[in-house]
Scaffold this active site. Structure first.
Site, PDB file in Angstrom:
ATOM      1  N   ARG A 121       0.828  -1.224   0.000  1.00 58.84           N
ATOM      2  CA  ARG A 121       0.000   0.000   0.000  1.00 58.84           C
ATOM      3  C   ARG A 121       0.857   1.265   0.000  1.00 58.84           C
ATOM      4  O   ARG A 121       0.487   2.269   0.595  1.00 58.84           O
ATOM      5  CB  ARG A 121      -0.961   0.006   1.199  1.00 58.84           C
ATOM      6  CG  ARG A 121      -1.900  -1.189   1.286  1.00 58.84           C
ATOM      7  CD  ARG A 121      -2.833  -1.276   0.082  1.00 58.84           C
ATOM      8  NE  ARG A 121      -3.707  -2.446   0.205  1.00 58.84           N
ATOM      9  CZ  ARG A 121      -3.432  -3.629  -0.332  1.00 58.84           C
ATOM     10  NH1 ARG A 121      -2.316  -3.800  -1.024  1.00 58.84           N
ATOM     11  NH2 ARG A 121      -4.275  -4.639  -0.200  1.00 58.84           N
TER      12      ARG A 121
ATOM     13  N   SER B 116     -11.432  -0.496   2.871  1.00 58.04           N
ATOM     14  CA  SER B 116     -10.673  -0.821   4.082  1.00 58.04           C
ATOM     15  C   SER B 116     -10.061   0.447   4.669  1.00 58.04           C
ATOM     16  O   SER B 116      -9.345   1.172   3.986  1.00 58.04           O
ATOM     17  CB  SER B 116      -9.557  -1.823   3.758  1.00 58.04           C
ATOM     18  OG  SER B 116     -10.101  -3.052   3.342  1.00 58.04           O
TER      19      SER B 116
ATOM     20  N   GLU C 228      -5.207   3.045   5.910  1.00 67.95           N
ATOM     21  CA  GLU C 228      -5.057   2.843   4.472  1.00 67.95           C
ATOM     22  C   GLU C 228      -5.720   3.998   3.728  1.00 67.95           C
ATOM     23  O   GLU C 228      -5.247   4.415   2.680  1.00 67.95           O
ATOM     24  CB  GLU C 228      -5.693   1.508   4.066  1.00 67.95           C
ATOM     25  CG  GLU C 228      -5.561   1.183   2.600  1.00 67.95           C
ATOM     26  CD  GLU C 228      -5.965  -0.241   2.266  1.00 67.95           C
ATOM     27  OE1 GLU C 228      -6.679  -0.421   1.271  1.00 67.95           O
ATOM     28  OE2 GLU C 228      -5.574  -1.164   3.004  1.00 67.95           O
TER      29      GLU C 228
END
Length: 301
Positions: A172, A221, A291
């Site tokens: 990420r 998320s 995130e």
């Protein structure tokens, strides 16, 4: 704001004081000073070249991984959804994708062209530009596994070709040259079967729909999975499913999702994020990292 206010050459739509709540999947956020919707990459280059270089830039896709604070965003927001939507087959296994193409559409395009390896993109809710910028992933695969090269644009509107080796990519996370932004990428797939890929797409979508609160106002998320564990498991183990601040609520279906039940403010959502981090850290010793990207200014009472 413009260097040639009355004689500009760009053709896109420039809005002022645009409510960001209209453009984020959480349906919250204050106004953007300037909000530009380019017609294509060439038009974006002209706009960047003519715009005030002192104004900060924020890049926006579907707003599906973004929390914009209630005080809004200073400077210019570039809306990738309105242009930069081209996707084409360059070679048998090489596909050029502009940043305004939804990730799920990339998955379908690859499947329709007998290419495998891009099916996971169907599980990423945003645009391909967002997937590029954060190395988005789903079902165990990540975007930069298939990136061959990218096309960037700088603040003066110049376009630059770069290879994947010009970037440092992690979970990420993507870092590379400063003051350049993605406008397109070439992705390398494998020869496959259209029927098999389409079958996998259906199965992955079914899996996502069973486990995630589809159809609600959420941003995907919220937290990154810590090494060797899952954020959702940790949150649920701390009894936080259903936890609520204002109209922001931890999903009862998937604990790593926060839902706007209708009247949440960005401050409610951010407060709930911090509450989750605090409780999980106290009970498990794990510090959850977001995130979702949090941008903009908070309001001050």
């Amino acid at each position: 704001m413009m260097t040639a206010e009355n004689s500009h050459r760009w053709n896109g739509l420039l809005l002022t004081d645009e409510p960001m709540a209209r453009h984020t999947s959480w349906r919250v956020g204050g106004t953007a000073d300037y909000f530009y919707q380019p017609t294509d990459i060439d038009d974006l280059g002209i706009f960047l070249n003519e715009s005030d270089p002192s104004l900060p830039l924020t890049w926006l896709g579907l707003g599906s991984n973004l929390l914009v604070r209630d005080g809004g965003v200073r400077g210019i927001v570039i809306h990738m959804l309105s242009g930069m939507k081209s996707i084409e087959l360059l070679e048998e296994t090489l596909v050029r994708v502009e940043v305004g193409v939804p990730s799920a559409r990339v998955a379908r395009f690859c499947a329709n062209n007998n290419l495998s390896g891009g099916e996971f993109l169907t599980g990423i809710p945003g645009l391909f530009g967002g997937a590029l910028s954060m190395n988005a992933g789903a079902f165990g695969d990540e975007t930069w596994q298939i990136v061959d090269s990218v096309e960037m644009i700088d603040r003066q509107g110049n376009r630059i070709q770069r290879t994947a080796n010009d970037f440092t990519v992690a979970y990420r996370s993507v870092s590379g040259p400063q003051n350049e932004w993605f406008v397109a990428a070439n992705i390398r797939l494998k020869h496959g079967s259209s029927a098999e890929s389409k079958s996998r797409l259906r199965k992955l979508l079914e899996k996502r729909n069973e486990s995630q609160p589809i159809g609600t106002a959420n941003a995907g998320s919220v937290f990154k999975n810590p090494p060797g564990d899952y954020a959702a498991r940790l949150i649920e183990s701390c009894g936080l499913k259903g936890a609520r601040i204002g109209d922001a609520e931890v999903s009862g279906k998937h604990a790593n999702f926060i839902i706007n039940k209708g009247g949440a403010s960005a401050a409610d959502i951010e407060s709930l994020i911090k509450h989750i981090q605090r409780v999980v850290a106290e009970k498990t010793g794990v510090e959850l990292k977001t995130e979702v990207h949090i941008i903009g200014e908070a309001t001050h009472d």
